[in-house]
Design a protein around this motif. Structure first.
Motif, mmCIF file in Angstrom:
data_model
loop_
_atom_site.group_PDB
_atom_site.id
_atom_site.type_symbol
_atom_site.label_atom_id
_atom_site.label_comp_id
_atom_site.label_asym_id
_atom_site.label_seq_id
_atom_site.Cartn_x
_atom_site.Cartn_y
_atom_site.Cartn_z
ATOM 1 N N PRO A 153 88.752 -52.689 74.776
ATOM 2 C CA PRO A 153 89.345 -51.670 73.913
ATOM 3 C C PRO A 153 89.763 -52.274 72.574
ATOM 4 O O PRO A 153 90.039 -53.479 72.472
ATOM 5 N N HIS A 154 89.823 -51.439 71.552
ATOM 6 C CA HIS A 154 90.171 -51.907 70.210
ATOM 7 C C HIS A 154 91.538 -52.578 70.185
ATOM 8 O O HIS A 154 91.729 -53.586 69.497
ATOM 9 N N SER A 155 92.488 -52.058 70.940
ATOM 10 C CA SER A 155 93.829 -52.652 70.962
ATOM 11 C C SER A 155 93.784 -54.086 71.496
ATOM 12 O O SER A 155 94.465 -54.979 70.987
ATOM 13 N N GLU A 156 92.958 -54.330 72.510
ATOM 14 C CA GLU A 156 92.803 -55.681 73.045
ATOM 15 C C GLU A 156 92.069 -56.572 72.051
ATOM 16 O O GLU A 156 92.371 -57.758 71.907
ATOM 17 N N PHE A 157 91.091 -56.000 71.351
ATOM 18 C CA PHE A 157 90.359 -56.737 70.312
ATOM 19 C C PHE A 157 91.329 -57.242 69.248
ATOM 20 O O PHE A 157 91.264 -58.393 68.820
ATOM 21 N N ASP A 158 92.264 -56.378 68.818
ATOM 22 C CA ASP A 158 93.250 -56.768 67.817
ATOM 23 C C ASP A 158 94.096 -57.939 68.299
ATOM 24 O O ASP A 158 94.416 -58.847 67.530
ATOM 25 N N GLU A 159 94.464 -57.934 69.568
ATOM 26 C CA GLU A 159 95.245 -59.039 70.127
ATOM 27 C C GLU A 159 94.425 -60.327 70.152
ATOM 28 O O GLU A 159 94.937 -61.408 69.844
ATOM 29 N N GLU A 160 93.151 -60.246 70.526
ATOM 30 C CA GLU A 160 92.287 -61.423 70.575
ATOM 31 C C GLU A 160 92.088 -62.019 69.182
ATOM 32 O O GLU A 160 91.958 -63.233 69.026
ATOM 33 N N LYS A 220 94.135 -62.499 66.951
ATOM 34 C CA LYS A 220 95.259 -63.371 66.582
ATOM 35 C C LYS A 220 94.995 -64.824 66.945
ATOM 36 O O LYS A 220 95.686 -65.712 66.478
ATOM 37 N N HIS A 221 93.971 -65.084 67.783
ATOM 38 C CA HIS A 221 93.708 -66.427 68.279
ATOM 39 C C HIS A 221 92.379 -67.001 67.806
ATOM 40 O O HIS A 221 91.967 -68.045 68.312
ATOM 41 N N ASN A 224 82.360 -54.563 65.566
ATOM 42 C CA ASN A 224 83.111 -55.810 65.489
ATOM 43 C C ASN A 224 82.838 -56.619 66.742
ATOM 44 O O ASN A 224 82.789 -56.072 67.840
ATOM 45 N N ILE A 225 82.664 -57.918 66.573
ATOM 46 C CA ILE A 225 82.409 -58.774 67.728
ATOM 47 C C ILE A 225 83.239 -60.048 67.614
ATOM 48 O O ILE A 225 83.629 -60.454 66.526
ATOM 49 N N ILE A 226 83.515 -60.635 68.737
ATOM 50 C CA ILE A 226 84.105 -61.964 68.803
ATOM 51 C C ILE A 226 83.082 -62.871 69.465
ATOM 52 O O ILE A 226 82.617 -62.585 70.563
ATOM 53 N N LEU A 227 82.696 -63.928 68.778
ATOM 54 C CA LEU A 227 81.773 -64.906 69.351
ATOM 55 C C LEU A 227 82.612 -66.035 69.936
ATOM 56 O O LEU A 227 83.474 -66.593 69.266
ATOM 57 N N GLN A 228 82.350 -66.357 71.174
ATOM 58 C CA GLN A 228 83.137 -67.370 71.856
ATOM 59 C C GLN A 228 82.200 -68.405 72.442
ATOM 60 O O GLN A 228 81.203 -68.059 73.071
ATOM 61 N N SER A 229 82.511 -69.672 72.214
ATOM 62 C CA SER A 229 81.689 -70.724 72.812
ATOM 63 C C SER A 229 82.579 -71.634 73.636
ATOM 64 O O SER A 229 83.775 -71.754 73.391
#
Length: 54
Positions: free
Chosen positions: A19-26, A28-29, A45-50
């Motif tokens: 959810p967008h609210s969780e995306f906003d929290e992520e 921050k890191h 919007n995406i978060i790339l994580q390795s």
């Protein structure tokens, strides 16, 4: 969008929808942000994580 992502990234890549609210929290890191230039209420919007293999 799922089909477009599947064409660009190998099937081994894990895609998780949050959810967008969780995306906003992520956000921050994160260490860096890649701006796509797209805008709008639900712009992709995406978060790339390795991970580290050692």
């Amino acid at each position: 969008m799922d089909a477009a992502y599947a064409e660009r990234w190998p099937s081994a890549a894990k895609v998780t929808y949050i959810p967008h609210s969780e995306f906003d929290e992520e956000m921050k890191h994160v260490k860096a942000v890649i701006r796509t230039g797209q805008y709008g209420l639900h712009a992709p919007n995406i978060i790339l994580q390795s991970g580290c293999t050692y």
